[in-house]
Scaffold this motif. Structure first.
Motif, mmCIF file in Angstrom:
data_model
loop_
_atom_site.group_PDB
_atom_site.id
_atom_site.type_symbol
_atom_site.label_atom_id
_atom_site.label_comp_id
_atom_site.label_asym_id
_atom_site.label_seq_id
_atom_site.Cartn_x
_atom_site.Cartn_y
_atom_site.Cartn_z
ATOM 1 N N MET A 33 85.987 40.445 12.398
ATOM 2 C CA MET A 33 84.543 40.226 12.257
ATOM 3 C C MET A 33 84.010 39.278 13.323
ATOM 4 O O MET A 33 84.766 38.486 13.885
ATOM 5 C CB MET A 33 84.213 39.700 10.862
ATOM 6 C CG MET A 33 84.725 38.319 10.576
ATOM 7 S SD MET A 33 84.228 37.662 8.976
ATOM 8 C CE MET A 33 84.885 38.855 7.857
ATOM 9 N N PRO A 34 82.704 39.336 13.571
ATOM 10 C CA PRO A 34 82.093 38.415 14.532
ATOM 11 C C PRO A 34 82.212 36.966 14.050
ATOM 12 O O PRO A 34 82.182 36.691 12.844
ATOM 13 C CB PRO A 34 80.625 38.844 14.558
ATOM 14 C CG PRO A 34 80.588 40.218 13.978
ATOM 15 C CD PRO A 34 81.746 40.316 13.038
ATOM 16 N N ALA A 35 82.318 36.057 14.985
ATOM 17 C CA ALA A 35 82.525 34.640 14.665
ATOM 18 C C ALA A 35 81.399 34.066 13.821
ATOM 19 O O ALA A 35 81.647 33.247 12.933
ATOM 20 C CB ALA A 35 82.684 33.833 15.949
ATOM 21 N N ASP A 36 80.150 34.483 14.045
ATOM 22 C CA ASP A 36 79.044 33.920 13.264
ATOM 23 C C ASP A 36 79.119 34.354 11.800
ATOM 24 O O ASP A 36 78.798 33.565 10.901
ATOM 25 C CB ASP A 36 77.686 34.276 13.885
ATOM 26 C CG ASP A 36 77.410 35.772 13.923
ATOM 27 O OD1 ASP A 36 78.353 36.569 14.120
ATOM 28 O OD2 ASP A 36 76.225 36.146 13.771
ATOM 29 N N VAL A 37 79.567 35.564 11.534
ATOM 30 C CA VAL A 37 79.726 36.030 10.153
ATOM 31 C C VAL A 37 80.875 35.276 9.490
ATOM 32 O O VAL A 37 80.770 34.828 8.339
ATOM 33 C CB VAL A 37 79.967 37.561 10.113
ATOM 34 C CG1 VAL A 37 80.244 38.026 8.690
ATOM 35 C CG2 VAL A 37 78.779 38.300 10.713
ATOM 36 N N LEU A 38 81.964 35.122 10.223
ATOM 37 C CA LEU A 38 83.112 34.377 9.712
ATOM 38 C C LEU A 38 82.716 32.932 9.391
ATOM 39 O O LEU A 38 83.083 32.394 8.339
ATOM 40 C CB LEU A 38 84.243 34.397 10.740
ATOM 41 C CG LEU A 38 85.522 33.680 10.336
ATOM 42 C CD1 LEU A 38 86.179 34.388 9.150
ATOM 43 C CD2 LEU A 38 86.476 33.638 11.520
ATOM 44 N N MET A 39 81.940 32.321 10.261
ATOM 45 C CA MET A 39 81.493 30.944 10.048
ATOM 46 C C MET A 39 80.635 30.851 8.785
ATOM 47 O O MET A 39 80.781 29.916 7.994
ATOM 48 C CB MET A 39 80.706 30.429 11.261
ATOM 49 C CG MET A 39 80.274 28.988 11.136
ATOM 50 S SD MET A 39 81.632 27.824 11.089
ATOM 51 C CE MET A 39 82.195 27.913 12.756
ATOM 52 N N ARG A 40 79.767 31.827 8.571
ATOM 53 C CA ARG A 40 78.930 31.827 7.363
ATOM 54 C C ARG A 40 79.791 31.931 6.107
ATOM 55 O O ARG A 40 79.587 31.208 5.134
ATOM 56 C CB ARG A 40 77.933 32.984 7.408
ATOM 57 C CG ARG A 40 76.888 32.871 6.291
ATOM 58 C CD ARG A 40 76.079 34.114 6.123
ATOM 59 N NE ARG A 40 76.742 34.843 5.023
ATOM 60 C CZ ARG A 40 76.551 36.107 4.748
ATOM 61 N NH1 ARG A 40 75.765 36.831 5.484
ATOM 62 N NH2 ARG A 40 77.162 36.676 3.739
ATOM 63 N N GLN A 41 80.792 32.814 6.128
ATOM 64 C CA GLN A 41 81.667 32.964 4.968
ATOM 65 C C GLN A 41 82.486 31.697 4.722
ATOM 66 O O GLN A 41 82.623 31.263 3.585
ATOM 67 C CB GLN A 41 82.600 34.169 5.143
ATOM 68 C CG GLN A 41 81.955 35.479 4.762
ATOM 69 C CD GLN A 41 82.970 36.601 4.672
ATOM 70 O OE1 GLN A 41 83.165 37.327 5.638
ATOM 71 N NE2 GLN A 41 83.596 36.741 3.518
ATOM 72 N N LEU A 42 83.034 31.127 5.779
ATOM 73 C CA LEU A 42 83.808 29.894 5.620
ATOM 74 C C LEU A 42 82.939 28.768 5.066
ATOM 75 O O LEU A 42 83.386 28.003 4.206
ATOM 76 C CB LEU A 42 84.415 29.455 6.954
ATOM 77 C CG LEU A 42 85.841 29.880 7.240
ATOM 78 C CD1 LEU A 42 86.280 29.385 8.603
ATOM 79 C CD2 LEU A 42 86.798 29.431 6.169
ATOM 80 N N THR A 43 81.711 28.682 5.534
ATOM 81 C CA THR A 43 80.798 27.651 5.037
ATOM 82 C C THR A 43 80.531 27.859 3.552
ATOM 83 O O THR A 43 80.568 26.902 2.773
ATOM 84 C CB THR A 43 79.487 27.653 5.845
ATOM 85 O OG1 THR A 43 79.800 27.384 7.228
ATOM 86 C CG2 THR A 43 78.509 26.613 5.334
#
Length: 186
Positions: free
Chosen positions: A15-25
């Motif tokens: 997945m794109p890094a921004d989507v991954l960052m949102r999920q991790l957050t």
């Protein structure tokens, strides 16, 4: 306690890094709330993992029970979050947890340029290794015998039948799986 998201490397690759960052957050925010409700103090975030202390920096009665209750609540709340993510077409996160009980050294550590509060000792290393053992056993939440004894039989567990050799350690440990059942005793 150590947590880890199962298969995170493959999830991150897909997945794109921004989507991954949102999920991790979202995941970190949820986990932080759960741990705080049960008296846990987050020591650090490590990639997709979390190191949590119960009983440091101040003593905490019934730390084992509180940590186990937090584990169960985290899994339950993650089920709901994963449903929402899957409805959005996102990958679910399956959290693995390892817990161990004992005496550690906790305090500020680092260099003269960068300091942070943390805990050190064999108990910390063992908890990390216990978390990693979930992968080989196909379990979600494992605890040491010391944590099991502190729990006092108040939550459902299953003894792992053979003593487990933890990576990097010379002595084998008896481990218990914390079971997720609908009606845990209180």
């Amino acid at each position: 306690m150590f947590t880890d998201v199962e298969g995170f490397t493959a999830i991150a690759e897909s997945m794109p890094a921004d989507v991954l960052m949102r999920q991790l957050t979202d995941y970190f925010n949820l986990a932080t709330r759960v741990f705080a409700r049960h008296g846990g103090v987050i020591d650090k975030f490590m990639g997709d993992g979390i190191m949590v202390l119960w009983g440091a920096p101040t003593d905490l009665p019934d730390a084992e029970y509180r940590a186990c209750a937090a584990s169960l609540e985290l899994h339950a709340e993650m089920t709901e979050l994963n449903r929402r993510w899957q409805a959005e077409g996102l990958q679910p996160f399956r959290t693995r947890i390892g817990m161990h009980t004992g005496i550690v050294i906790a305090g500020v550590l680092g260099s003269s340029d960068r300091l942070s509060y943390t805990a050190l000792g064999d108990v910390i290393n063992a908890a990390s290794r216990i978390e990693g053992t979930n992968k080989q056993l196909g379990t979600r939440t494992l605890m040491s015998e010391a944590t099991f004894e502190g729990l006092g039989g108040r939550l459902a567990t299953r003894r792992i039948e053979e003593q487990i050799e933890l990576r990097g350690r010379q002595t084998r440990m008896v481990l218990y799986e914390l079971l997720e059942v609908e009606h845990q005793p209180r």
